[in-house]
Design an enzyme around this catalytic site. Structure first.
Site, PDB file in Angstrom:
ATOM      1  N   ASP A  96     -24.880   3.913 -11.400  1.00 56.35           N
ATOM      2  CA  ASP A  96     -23.444   3.893 -11.685  1.00 56.35           C
ATOM      3  C   ASP A  96     -22.796   4.901 -10.747  1.00 56.35           C
ATOM      4  O   ASP A  96     -23.468   5.465  -9.900  1.00 56.35           O
ATOM      5  CB  ASP A  96     -23.159   4.245 -13.159  1.00 56.35           C
ATOM      6  N   TRP A 131       9.981   1.393   0.861  1.00 56.18           N
ATOM      7  CA  TRP A 131       8.698   1.939   0.390  1.00 56.18           C
ATOM      8  C   TRP A 131       8.511   3.363   0.870  1.00 56.18           C
ATOM      9  O   TRP A 131       7.746   4.097   0.296  1.00 56.18           O
ATOM     10  CB  TRP A 131       7.514   1.044   0.780  1.00 56.18           C
ATOM     11  N   SER A 161      -4.432   8.292 -10.187  1.00 56.65           N
ATOM     12  CA  SER A 161      -5.518   7.316 -10.212  1.00 56.65           C
ATOM     13  C   SER A 161      -6.340   7.374  -8.926  1.00 56.65           C
ATOM     14  O   SER A 161      -7.564   7.437  -8.962  1.00 56.65           O
ATOM     15  CB  SER A 161      -4.920   5.921 -10.401  1.00 56.65           C
ATOM     16  N   SER A 162      -5.646   7.379  -7.793  1.00 56.09           N
ATOM     17  CA  SER A 162      -6.356   7.377  -6.516  1.00 56.09           C
ATOM     18  C   SER A 162      -7.163   8.646  -6.324  1.00 56.09           C
ATOM     19  O   SER A 162      -8.288   8.605  -5.828  1.00 56.09           O
ATOM     20  CB  SER A 162      -5.362   7.246  -5.363  1.00 56.09           C
ATOM     21  N   HIS A 245       0.639   8.120   7.368  1.00 52.14           N
ATOM     22  CA  HIS A 245      -0.215   7.558   8.406  1.00 52.14           C
ATOM     23  C   HIS A 245      -1.675   7.481   7.978  1.00 52.14           C
ATOM     24  O   HIS A 245      -2.290   6.433   8.151  1.00 52.14           O
ATOM     25  CB  HIS A 245      -0.036   8.210   9.769  1.00 52.14           C
ATOM     26  N   GLU A 247      -2.561   6.981   5.161  1.00 53.27           N
ATOM     27  CA  GLU A 247      -2.516   5.853   4.221  1.00 53.27           C
ATOM     28  C   GLU A 247      -2.797   4.527   4.937  1.00 53.27           C
ATOM     29  O   GLU A 247      -3.438   3.642   4.391  1.00 53.27           O
ATOM     30  CB  GLU A 247      -1.150   5.814   3.524  1.00 53.27           C
ATOM     31  N   SER A 260     -17.754  -5.397   8.495  1.00 56.16           N
ATOM     32  CA  SER A 260     -19.000  -4.933   9.102  1.00 56.16           C
ATOM     33  C   SER A 260     -20.216  -5.331   8.276  1.00 56.16           C
ATOM     34  O   SER A 260     -21.343  -5.246   8.756  1.00 56.16           O
ATOM     35  CB  SER A 260     -18.972  -3.406   9.278  1.00 56.16           C
ATOM     36  N   HIS A 294       4.705   9.724  14.932  1.00 57.15           N
ATOM     37  CA  HIS A 294       5.060   8.538  15.728  1.00 57.15           C
ATOM     38  C   HIS A 294       5.874   7.554  14.886  1.00 57.15           C
ATOM     39  O   HIS A 294       6.385   6.580  15.421  1.00 57.15           O
ATOM     40  CB  HIS A 294       3.835   7.883  16.372  1.00 57.15           C
ATOM     41  N   THR A 320     -10.591   2.540  17.862  1.00 59.62           N
ATOM     42  CA  THR A 320     -10.299   1.249  17.239  1.00 59.62           C
ATOM     43  C   THR A 320     -10.787   0.118  18.138  1.00 59.62           C
ATOM     44  O   THR A 320     -11.407  -0.851  17.672  1.00 59.62           O
ATOM     45  CB  THR A 320      -8.790   1.108  16.982  1.00 59.62           C
ATOM     46  N   ARG A 442      15.242  -4.325  10.602  1.00 58.65           N
ATOM     47  CA  ARG A 442      14.544  -4.685   9.377  1.00 58.65           C
ATOM     48  C   ARG A 442      15.400  -4.306   8.173  1.00 58.65           C
ATOM     49  O   ARG A 442      16.378  -3.581   8.302  1.00 58.65           O
ATOM     50  CB  ARG A 442      13.181  -3.992   9.318  1.00 58.65           C
TER      51      ARG A 442
END
Lengths: 650, 442, 219
Positions: A96, A131, A161-162, A245, A247, A260, A294, A320, A442
């Site tokens: 667990d 947001w 929670s996170s 960021h 995030e 992967s 940025h 990346t 936007r």
């Protein structure tokens, strides 16, 4: 009552089993995903034509705010959490997570927090600040109603929670690996999850503080974002993006991890450049903390700061890119089996590349001044979050559904889901690049005709309808297959990692015996050791041990996954084997089911929601709710902490 | 339109179709706000970067996706195939695909850094200074060198560097004219700068937008930029700096008590000066009313505003449809009577709006109306400036622009802020008169 | 997980690091808390000197900026005393842990081995610190500085208030341990739960050193 009943509502409310909690996360998050998707459909319907009249300005602004907030905090993050919960213990050979009850608590906080935030629709005051809720628009002076209160309180709840989940998983991965499962043998999903937990632990406190300031401003009259008091609105922006960021990587790295897992299995080849994949993930996360500004090139930080953040951002493109190439070369030379899961994984590689390329374009500040806050950015982050995160999560759902449920998802329906999603996604988001470059800002609820945007918007809207339609296939597939799908067996795909060595769905104790691990691809070693001779799977001098991980059910030969077809031959079981021994019979101590974490979570959320009453001029009632909730929460917390996790003596 | 809606449409073909479609749309000249128009030094600077970014981006895209497709085709599963060789990596390759992107990024970063310092250098001292003040949801433009204050329509001389000083009066906004340059945020308690030189296309109209979400009517916070010749600009500044020309208040048409509906007392609190409508205030305003200036419609000389005839494309004049719920009977409007009503404070206009030359009109909440008749757009680029739109705007602005501070003024109208019907306010005749008056203020 | 008490075939596998899960988790938690306080302290420093009206921490505020002349508000001697109290509490915490770990051993008779005494003493010192903070907050309010007054007030009270809340949680934690000690006695097998509390307590103490230096001492 050491071994609570396994069925019925009560068993779900009191469960502390990581697999059941993972399942709860999965279905809850998919529900919120559907809600966020419905909000997106309404947004696109409003924008389908110039001067749309479907939603008013106010409703539209709530819609896009809740769409973003829902998708980020209530859909993608918890979908990742579903996989963290379900997979991490299985992949590292644990029974667990480190703190099963804390795990239940994380889920219930998430559920109640999500419900709390969405209750705002019923009072007609859903969050409407975007947001990223830039101050001072979100302060009382400009948003006097409850909209922002729901948002600021809801996000703090979800942060709890996170964070609780992150402490849990860090401990689990550091401390609960099976013997021989050293860090460089961990499956890539567990690795990427590990990195994500550190991002969560370090990024969430920052947004928490930003939100606390906003909450204090709104409820107690502090001045953190009060312009008249000399406050600097950039404080919010810096704090938000220092969180925001990382995030982004919190949202994408779990999908990278899932892909992967999928690509090697269906290419019949190990992951290309495993160490580099690990290091690039860590580097992405590390650099991710140094590039936040940025998002703020248009605020005028000055040329030096612009240059620094620009260079740091470009640097991230390197690790990346390395990942993308390593994935392609994982497939290169392989035997690519185009299952639905594999198709979604390949789609991630192809689509995330597009998001990555436009990402480099934003890294150039002068050029970014023409992109930021336009639809070009909207296109970019949807390629990253839908083309990346969601495609990876879909790949993970098709891949791991058999392990969750013991049943295969239908490949036929899955193919419809994939192709409609793929076409719909590109039709929705690719034209947004062009509407952005054609000057469309936007977050506008209406636009004038003759601006050169009509065609692109119509395309995006049709694409969105298609995408929504496609998602129905997933829902149908999951509902249909949960009980009626083909029986999966332990290892329907012929996959290499530990979770496939045990029955599907796994027994509550996972592993009857804790496996000893001697390579990165334990199951491939068992089945075809000659294929993994060059895996650096043994420590120097250590004798290689062929792993019979659970002591039973190691699967039948080279089952190369093709559930619909017959390639896996006669060894496929025809029914779900649920006749494995119980934990009691095996003498494995299992945690008690308990309702306490649910109540702690519930009263924590009611405590936060009591704050709303302050703005309804009901201070007395608010205090009563807050204090009562706090006392009940503390009471249940003490009851939880002082009661034993599992039976101590037998 | 050939939307690829069926599944199993070859994926790449669908993408190509999208690209082609987009290319067709982009080349057909139907992109009046495109950032690729190089109408300023700023945008040409960006254009260099864009060419590089798009070129390299396309190359990377083709290479990566090509490699992916080749891999998928070449290594697809075939019957009777042996298990593939288990390759775990290749150091040379991995170093290679670390270095090549790094080189590409260095190639991008050099012109990037140069452009950062170029575009953020100090604007030259002789530049035209324009102060931009953001309001929820309109733009105020001040030309301190010329004493001009205007709203939502920006006039810039061709070939002269213009230095914008950006402030906000409330929340954050972002100043963006896609064809002329990148955006720059307007930030409370801070001053931002942005400069460029409009050039190369001569006299033209450009649309501008607020690019930072700023609340209910963020979508409706637009503006227009007109580039004009230096000579026209000189005439324009002289005219704009002067007092109102057009209809002025005439004693003969001082409103009779029957005509004058008392300024409504239900008006929302946030309209300063628009409250009481008590006699003291009217009396205070009286001097304006008694000014014996009767000359109707003095036509101003020279270049006073961008003529509608010069607006070649329809994208400058807004086409936002009128909300159906505002009925207006369209009576004949008498500008002289309108002038009197306005100066007397009927409807409370003067609480928020200023007209140079009308001493009672000193409000500074809303746009300066001194030369309102010379503007082509209304309500921050949301509607065309004509009698039809202006009348309905005055009658019930909040219905026409969500969240706007300008209150509902028409009697009998539903006020979406107070959620009730207006029992007092201006009737259609009064509105028509005021509209007629305002439109003469060229 | 407790493995000590289980029957032989019930033994949980040993943890990978050999550390108890709770110990690993508390370190992760402390890492998170560092970011929390880093954000709070940074905000304080960013807003330092930006208040448009007094009182100010280190400078006087005179008319016309302030309606009446205001003295610098921070009382460094008093806060030095409370800092000393909190530092001493950390020492007591060390002694409490030592007493629990070595209960019953030679040399730990009497007061040195009395975990009850040291736990209670630590809690009392923590509460004393909170008392100092309450005194400080009250006197600031009397001198005209509330959380609403200016940027300094907002960021100061929020930062020190957050720290005070952490100390309060620590005191409750210590009292809980004390109660357990009273009920069944804490011995070497309980060292871990005291150790975890001690880690938290020392962390809260270290944070205060940072706050005291950056807020009070540096002008």
């Amino acid at each position: 009552m050491a071994y609570g009943s396994n069925t019925g509502l009560w068993s779900w409310l009191t469960t502390v089993d990581h697999k059941r909690i993972g399942t709860l996360y999965l279905f809850t998050a998919l529900t919120f995903f559907m809600m966020g998707g419905f909000e997106a459909e309404l947004i696109r319907a409003q924008l389908q034509h110039p001067n749309g009249r479907l939603l008013g300005a106010e409703v539209y602004n709530q819609m896009f705010t809740m769409h973003g907030t829902t998708m980020v905090f209530l859909a993608i993050m918890p979908l990742s959490a579903a996989f963290f919960n379900f997979l991490i213990p299985l992949q590292i050979g644990a029974r667990d997570v480190a703190f099963p009850r804390l795990n239940a608590f994380s889920y219930w906080v998430y559920l109640f927090g999500g419900i709390f935030m969405n209750l705002s629709w019923f009072v007609g005051q859903a969050p409407n600040g975007g947001w990223f809720g830039y101050a001072p628009l979100t302060t009382m002076a400009y948003s006097p109603l409850l909209n922002i209160d729901f948002w600021v309180l809801g996000l703090q709840i979800l942060g709890v929670s996170s964070l609780a989940a992150a402490f849990n998983f860090i401990t689990t991965i550091i401390n609960m690996r099976a013997p021989g499962m050293n860090l460089m043998r961990m499956p890539m999903f567990t690795w990427m999850s590990f990195v994500v937990q550190f991002l969560l632990v370090l990024a969430f406190p920052v947004i928490t503080i930003a939100l606390v300031f906003l909450q204090f401003d709104r409820f107690f009259g502090t001045n953190f974002y009060t312009i008249a008091a000399g406050a600097d609105p950039l404080l919010w922006q810096h704090l938000f993006w220092i969180f925001g960021h990382p995030e982004v990587y919190i949202l994408i790295l779990p999908a990278f991890g899932l892909v992967s897992e999928v690509l090697p299995t269906f290419s019949r080849k190990p992951l290309f450049g495993y160490p580099v994949m690990v290091y690039s993930g860590m580097l992405i996360a590390f650099l991710g903390f140094g590039v936040w500004a940025h998002h703020m090139f248009a605020v005028g930080m000055g040329p030096i700061a612009d240059t620094m953040f620009s260079l740091a951002t470009m640097l991230i493109a390197i690790p990346t890119g390395v990942k993308i190439f390593n994935w392609i070369f994982t497939m290169w030379g392989g035997n690519i089996n185009f299952t639905v899961s594999m198709k979604f994984a390949i789609a991630l590689v192809g689509l995330f590349t597009i998001g990555g390329i436009s990402g480099v374009m934003h890294a150039s500040p002068t050029a970014d001044l023409q992109q930021t806050d336009s639809y070009f950015i909207v296109a970019h982050f949807h390629y990253v979050l839908f083309g990346g995160s969601m495609m990876g999560i879909f790949a993970g759902i098709y891949y791991y559904f058999p392990k969750f449920s013991g049943r295969m998802l239908s490949e036929k329906i899955g193919n419809w889901h994939f192709w409609l999603s793929f076409v719909g996604m590109n039709l929705t988001f690719f034209p947004m690049h062009f509407s952005g470059l054609a000057g469309m800002p936007r977050r506008i609820y209406q636009y004038d005709a003759n601006q050169g945007w009509d065609t692109y918007n119509a395309m995006s809207s049709y694409g969105a309808y298609l995408l929504g339609f496609a998602t129905l296939f997933l829902v149908y597939n999951m509902l249909k297959s949960w009980h009626g799908g083909a029986v999966a067996g332990n290892d329907p795909w012929g996959a290499p990692s530990l979770e496939w060595s045990i029955p599907s769905p796994p027994p509550d104790y996972n592993f009857a015996e804790i496996p000893r691990v001697s390579s990165r691809y334990p199951l491939w070693d068992v089945k075809s050791p000659e294929l993994t001779t060059d895996v650096p799977h043994t420590r120097e001098g250590e004798k290689r041990i062929d792993v019979d991980a659970a002591g039973q059910h190691v699967g039948g030969g080279k089952a190369i996954g093709n559930p619909a077809g017959a390639s896996s031959g006669a060894s496929r079981p025809t029914h779900v084997e649920r006749n494995h021994k119980t934990a009691e019979e095996l003498g494995i101590p299992m945690p008690y089911p308990t309702i306490k974490p649910l109540f702690v979570a519930l009263f924590m959320v009611t405590m936060f929601s009591g704050m709303l009453l302050i703005h309804k001029d009901k201070l007395g009632l608010a205090l009563a709710v807050i204090i009562t909730s706090a006392m009940l929460m503390t009471g249940f917390l003490y009851a939880w902490l002082l009661s034993p996790l599992e039976p101590e003596h037998h | 339109m050939p939307f690829p809606t069926r599944p199993r449409v070859p994926v790449r073909a669908a993408l190509t179709a999208l690209l082609l479609l987009a290319a067709v749309a982009a080349c057909s000249g139907a992109a009046p706000n495109s950032i690729f128009h190089r109408h300023s030094d700023f945008n040409r600077e960006i254009d260099v970067l864009w060419k590089l970014l798009i070129g390299l981006g396309t190359a990377v895209f083709i290479f990566v996706e090509g490699l992916l497709i080749v891999t998928l085709v070449k290594f697809r599963k075939r019957e009777g195939q042996a298990e593939p060789e288990h390759v775990h990596g290749n150091t040379t390759l991995e170093i290679l695909w670390t270095i090549i992107p790094a080189v590409i990024l260095i190639v991008i970063s050099i012109p990037t850094i140069r452009s950062i310092f170029n575009t953020q250098a100090r604007a030259s001292a002789d530049a035209l200074q324009v102060e931009v003040i953001g309001h929820q949801w309109w733009w105020e433009f001040k030309y301190p060198q010329y004493g001009v204050v205007t709203a939502n329509e920006l006039y810039l001389p061709i070939g002269r560097k213009v230095n914008f000083t950006l402030h906000t009066n409330d929340v954050l906004h972002s100043f963006w004219i896609p064809q002329l340059g990148g955006k720059r945020d307007l930030i409370s308690n801070r001053t931002n700068y942005l400069w460029f030189t409009p050039d190369s296309v001569g006299s033209a109209a450009f649309n501008g937008f607020c690019a930072e979400y700023c609340g209910a009517s963020h979508a409706n916070m637009r503006f227009r930029t007109f580039t004009v010749t230096p000579a026209e600009f000189a005439e324009w500044t002289v005219h704009q700096a002067g007092a109102a020309v057009g209809t002025t208040v005439a004693t003969a048409t001082v409103a009779t008590p029957t005509l004058a509906t008392p300024a409504d007392s239900n008006r929302p609190k946030h309209v300063p000066g628009g409250g009481k409508g008590d006699s003291a205030q009217v009396a205070m305003n009286a001097p304006a009313v008694t000014t014996p200036a009767t000359a109707p419609a003095a036509t101003p000389a020279g270049f006073t505003g961008y003529p509608i005839s010069r607006v070649a494309t329809s994208n400058v004049i807004p086409t936002t449809p009128l909300p159906a719920e505002i009925a207006f009977t369209d009576p004949y409007g008498n500008p002289a009577r309108g002038a009197t009503l306005f100066a007397q404070g009927q409807g409370g206009c003067i609480g928020c709006h200023a007209i140079k030359g009308v001493p009672s009109a000193m409000g500074n909440i809303g746009p300066n109306l001194t030369h309102v008749g010379s503007r082509l757009t209304l309500a921050a680029g949301l509607y065309a400036m004509d009698a039809k739109h202006l009348a309905r705007w005055i009658k019930n602005a909040p219905v026409m622009k969500p969240g706007v501070i300008m209150p509902t003024l028409g009697v009998g109208q539903y006020n979406p802020v107070t959620k009730s019907k207006m029992t007092v306010g201006l009737d259609d005749q009064q509105i028509a008169d005021i509209v007629a008056y305002l439109l003469t203020l060229k | 997980m407790d493995s000590a008490a289980a029957a032989p075939h019930f033994v949980h596998p040993p943890t990978t690091t050999g550390l108890d899960n709770r110990k690993v988790a508390i370190w992760a938690f402390i890492g998170s808390e560092c970011m929390l306080f880093a954000s709070l302290i940074s905000t304080y420093l960013i807003y330092k000197g930006r208040s448009v009206t007094g009182p100010f921490p280190h400078e006087a505020c005179n008319p016309p900026q302030c309606a009446v002349a205001l003295k610098p508000i921070l009382n460094i001697p008093v806060t030095s005393a409370s800092t000393f109290v909190l530092l001493m509490s950390s020492l007591f915490m060390v002694l409490a842990l030592e007493a629990v770990e070595n209960k019953g051993k030679a040399g730990y008779e009497g007061i040195r081995g009395s975990s009850k005494f040291w736990l209670m003493a630590t809690a009392i010192l923590g509460a004393t610190f909170l008392g100092f903070q309450a005194f400080e907050f009250t006197s600031f309010v009397h001198e005209g500085l509330t959380i609403r007054t200016n940027l300094f007030g907002s960021s100061f009270f929020t930062l020190t208030g957050f720290h005070g809340a952490h100390v309060t949680v620590g005191v409750l934690w210590l009292l809980t341990l004390f109660a357990i000690d009273m009920r069944r006695g804490l011995g070497p097998k309980d060292a871990l739960i005291v150790d975890i509390c001690a880690l938290y307590w020392h962390f809260v103490d270290v944070v205060w050193i940072a706050i005291f230096t950056l807020v009070y001492l540096i002008k």
